[in-house]
Scaffold this motif. Structure first.
Motif, mmCIF file in Angstrom:
data_model
loop_
_atom_site.group_PDB
_atom_site.id
_atom_site.type_symbol
_atom_site.label_atom_id
_atom_site.label_comp_id
_atom_site.label_asym_id
_atom_site.label_seq_id
_atom_site.Cartn_x
_atom_site.Cartn_y
_atom_site.Cartn_z
ATOM 1 N N LYS A 194 1.266 -1.665 0.313
ATOM 2 C CA LYS A 194 0.252 -0.039 0.158
ATOM 3 C C LYS A 194 0.588 1.080 0.228
ATOM 4 C CE LYS A 194 -4.096 2.229 2.028
ATOM 5 N NZ LYS A 194 -5.019 1.944 3.450
ATOM 6 N N GLU A 196 3.947 3.609 -0.625
ATOM 7 C CA GLU A 196 4.734 3.647 -2.291
ATOM 8 C C GLU A 196 6.050 3.504 -1.908
ATOM 9 O OE1 GLU A 196 3.712 6.117 -4.614
ATOM 10 O OE2 GLU A 196 2.344 5.663 -3.277
ATOM 11 N N HIS A 222 3.915 -4.110 -6.941
ATOM 12 C CA HIS A 222 3.125 -2.628 -7.342
ATOM 13 C C HIS A 222 3.223 -2.236 -6.166
ATOM 14 C CE1 HIS A 222 1.518 -4.919 -10.727
ATOM 15 N NE2 HIS A 222 1.278 -6.336 -10.597
ATOM 16 N N GLY A 224 1.902 1.568 -3.218
ATOM 17 C CA GLY A 224 1.195 2.380 -3.819
ATOM 18 C C GLY A 224 -0.334 1.499 -4.206
ATOM 19 N N ALA A 225 -0.325 0.201 -4.129
ATOM 20 C CA ALA A 225 -1.166 -0.359 -4.417
ATOM 21 C C ALA A 225 -2.768 -0.529 -3.645
ATOM 22 C CB ALA A 225 -1.390 -1.789 -5.476
ATOM 23 N N LYS A 243 -4.380 1.493 -7.478
ATOM 24 C CA LYS A 243 -2.809 2.306 -7.773
ATOM 25 C C LYS A 243 -3.771 3.549 -8.416
ATOM 26 C CE LYS A 243 2.002 1.817 -8.740
ATOM 27 N NZ LYS A 243 2.830 0.940 -8.847
ATOM 28 N N ASP A 244 -3.316 4.904 -8.273
ATOM 29 C CA ASP A 244 -3.581 5.804 -8.999
ATOM 30 C C ASP A 244 -5.136 6.311 -9.476
ATOM 31 O OD1 ASP A 244 -0.988 6.802 -8.260
ATOM 32 O OD2 ASP A 244 -0.896 5.899 -10.049
#
Length: 627
Positions: A194, A196, A222, A224-225, A243-244
């Motif tokens: 989760k 970065e 992965h 930031g997910a 993500k994003d």
């Protein structure tokens, strides 16, 4: 019938075992209670099996360099891991505990009174109770997760074989270690974090290096997910991540949840004992005592660091506090840990960011690449870096190491830090060559030189060279340079105490510095008269001490029956002068000696100080006699 003990410990993991052996060492009657076998998470599903897997995976990884098509039977790997677990367990079994004077009770303990618990229908009462109930894997409230066959560290090692593909949720130490190890024995791994960056508690620069190593070995990462949904699709588990602002699905035969631990606080009827707790931990004070007097708590159920070695430290501290009349605070200043990736990532104390927040820009940073270590260069594709954060005087605030044997090197740093040894002192410590720990000597030499350069005398010389030094100071330091005293040598001498004292009824013979004066000196230019007692020795001693305490810039270092030693420090240059007084009972007088350590204080300073001290001593003596 109630069975009575001095100490009852609930939970037989790392913390509980340490507490039990410590209490038994104090000859206390001890009972250790656990619903499972002794060893806890560390032995059965944590440290021991995971490090066993890591060792096996490392051997496979190296073998694959020369046998690329090597295939691994993971059922054999899991059998070997179970054998290792049993070997470790053999050293902490109920039989071993019994031999050490510790009773083990297998069952679930629930409080029925302030110092009484019930286990399998039988009551146990103890004068002091220590709670070490541990923790369990934290499982997040993800949609559909309850309907899939996910794994945790408690279940992954009980399988007959590992899945061929695996999604690992959580990029902390457990998730990252398992990712690399499983990937190396042939499991295709996808890691989801989760934050970065993976390993968010460690130095970003070093984390990025290990992250790239994982990617190079074939792991999909992965960061930031956020995981939002899980679904079982036949033999596959789909995990939907966002993500994003956009979603994607990652799939694998297995899903390992590695999101940390949650404290075991439910089911023990803690309210009955008056123990305060919440969902995160049992509440304790600085001495690890709970809100209920005589009940302590340690290990994962307390935190703040859910690490076996911290649990061991808490176990010792809490047990001693439960037994001994003097309580000791639990010290978290010297926390350390190691993530057992390849290469390892070790940490002690503060990160650079934490150190700057606490101490500002006065901190000193030292870095050394593994590429500059001969031992590291004997291994192909070796990567690594050492980063040490010091205070302005050269003492360790924190350190991070990425590289082979980082766990061993960080332990050496931990020792230096805990014992408050200046890093510069390592410059003269001989290490075997070639070794990884040699890096500490290399950094120690840099620190030693910088420590010298930070001395006031050296700084002043550097200012003189740059034309920033006032004229009156240039003359003084110029005299020092003309006398052939090197800058570093002056700094060392000024901070090195001579071997002073009394020998054979007089002040020890010492090499005389240019401005030294003494009542024992043979040469007229250095001789000064001794001082008479002017009364009893007791009165003379009192008058002398009174004079020294009122003298600006003087610090009394030693005050014995016949000997007083003080140090004078000059205002401008911080030069140190050693001043000695010897009470010569046979002659009823005080022998005097004053000498500058580097021999270049302002001309005649020792004689001038002697005259002033003598005058004040006689004045105080006269006042004492007349009062």
């Amino acid at each position: 019938m109630v069975k009575k003990y001095d100490i009852a410990i609930i939970g037989a993991g790392a913390a509980g075992l340490t507490a039990a052996f410590t209490a038994a060492g104090f000859s206390k009657k001890v009972v250790l209670i656990d619903k499972n076998l002794p060893g806890g998470e560390c032995t059965w599903s944590g440290c021991i099996p995971s490090k066993s897997l890591i060792n096996i995976a490392k051997e496979v990884h190296h073998a694959k360099k020369y046998t690329p098509n090597l295939e691994v039977d993971t059922s054999v790997v899991l059998k070997d891991i179970q054998d290792i677990i049993q070997k470790v367990y053999a050293g902490e079994s109920p039989e071993v505990l019994k031999q050490s004077g510790i009773d083990f009770v297998n069952g679930y303990a629930r409080f029925v009174g302030p110092h009484t618990v019930e286990v399998e229908g039988k009551q146990i009462e103890a004068k002091k109770i220590i709670l070490s109930t541990g923790s369990t894997p934290m499982v997040p409230p993800i949609e559909g997760l309850d309907n899939v066959s996910y794994l945790t560290n408690e279940t992954i090692f009980t399988q007959k074989s590992f899945p061929k593909t695996m999604t690992i949720l959580g990029g902390g130490a457990i998730g990252v270690e398992m990712s690399q190890a499983l990937n190396r024995i042939g499991v295709k791994v996808t890691l989801v974090e989760k934050s970065e960056q993976i390993l968010p508690k460690d130095e970003e620069e070093l984390v990025l290096m290990i992250q790239q190593r994982l990617i190079d070995e074939g792991i999909t990462i992965h960061t930031g997910a956020t995981a939002v949904k899980a679904a079982q699709k036949g033999g596959q588990i789909d995990l939907t991540i966002e993500k994003d602002g956009s979603g994607t699905t990652v799939s694998g035969e297995g899903l390992l949840i590695a999101l940390g631990r949650q404290a075991n606080v439910k089911g023990y009827n803690l309210e009955q004992a008056g123990v305060d707790y919440d969902s995160k931990s049992i509440k304790v004070d600085d001495h690890l005592e709970t809100s209920a007097k005589g009940i302590y708590a340690i290990g994962d159920v307390v935190g703040p660091y859910q690490l076996s070695h911290m649990a061991n430290a808490q176990g010792i501290t809490a047990t001693q506090n439960a037994i001994l009349p003097i309580n000791k605070k639990m010290d978290y200043e010297h926390v350390t840990w190691c993530t057992y990736t390849d290469p390892e990532l070790g940490r002690s104390g503060l990160s650079e960011k934490e150190a700057r927040e606490k101490y500002g820009d006065s901190i000193r940073i030292y870095e050394h690449e593994y590429a500059d270590l001969d031992r590291a260069n004997t291994k192909k594709d070796s990567i690594g870096k050492v980063k040490i954060i010091l205070d302005k005087k050269g003492y360790i605030l924190g350190a991070s190491i990425l590289g082979d044997r980082a766990g061993e090197i960080i332990s050496q740093i931990q020792t230096i830090k805990s014992l408050h040894i200046n890093m510069g002192k390592l410059s003269g410590v001989i290490h075997p060559y070639p070794t990884y720990s040699e890096v500490l000597v290399k950094i120690g030499k840099k620190v030693y030189v910088d420590n010298l350069l930070n001395q006031p005398v050296v700084k002043t010389f550097n200012k003189a060279k740059a034309g920033e030094l006032p004229a009156d100071k240039i003359a003084i330091y110029g005299a020092a340079a003309a006398a052939g005293i090197g800058i570093a040598n002056m700094a060392i001498k000024n901070n090195s105490k001579p071997k002073l004292g009394v020998e054979n009824g007089r002040l020890k013979e010492m090499p005389s510095t240019p401005n030294a004066v003494s009542s024992q000196a043979a040469s007229i230019d250095k001789h000064v008269p001794a001082w008479p007692y002017n009364g009893s020795k007791k009165e003379a001693k009192k008058n002398l001490i009174g004079m020294l305490k009122g003298f600006e810039g003087i610090t009394i270092i030693q005050n014995d029956e016949n000997y007083v030693y003080a140090v004078a420090k000059s205002k401008k240059m911080k030069f140190k002068d050693d001043i000695e007084f010897f009470f010569n009972d046979a002659a009823q007088r005080i022998e005097f000696r004053s000498a500058s350590r580097v021999g270049y204080s302002d001309a005649g300073v020792n004689r001038k100080r002697y005259d002033e001290m003598r005058s004040r001593y006689f004045s105080i003596s006269a006042h004492t006699r007349n009062s």
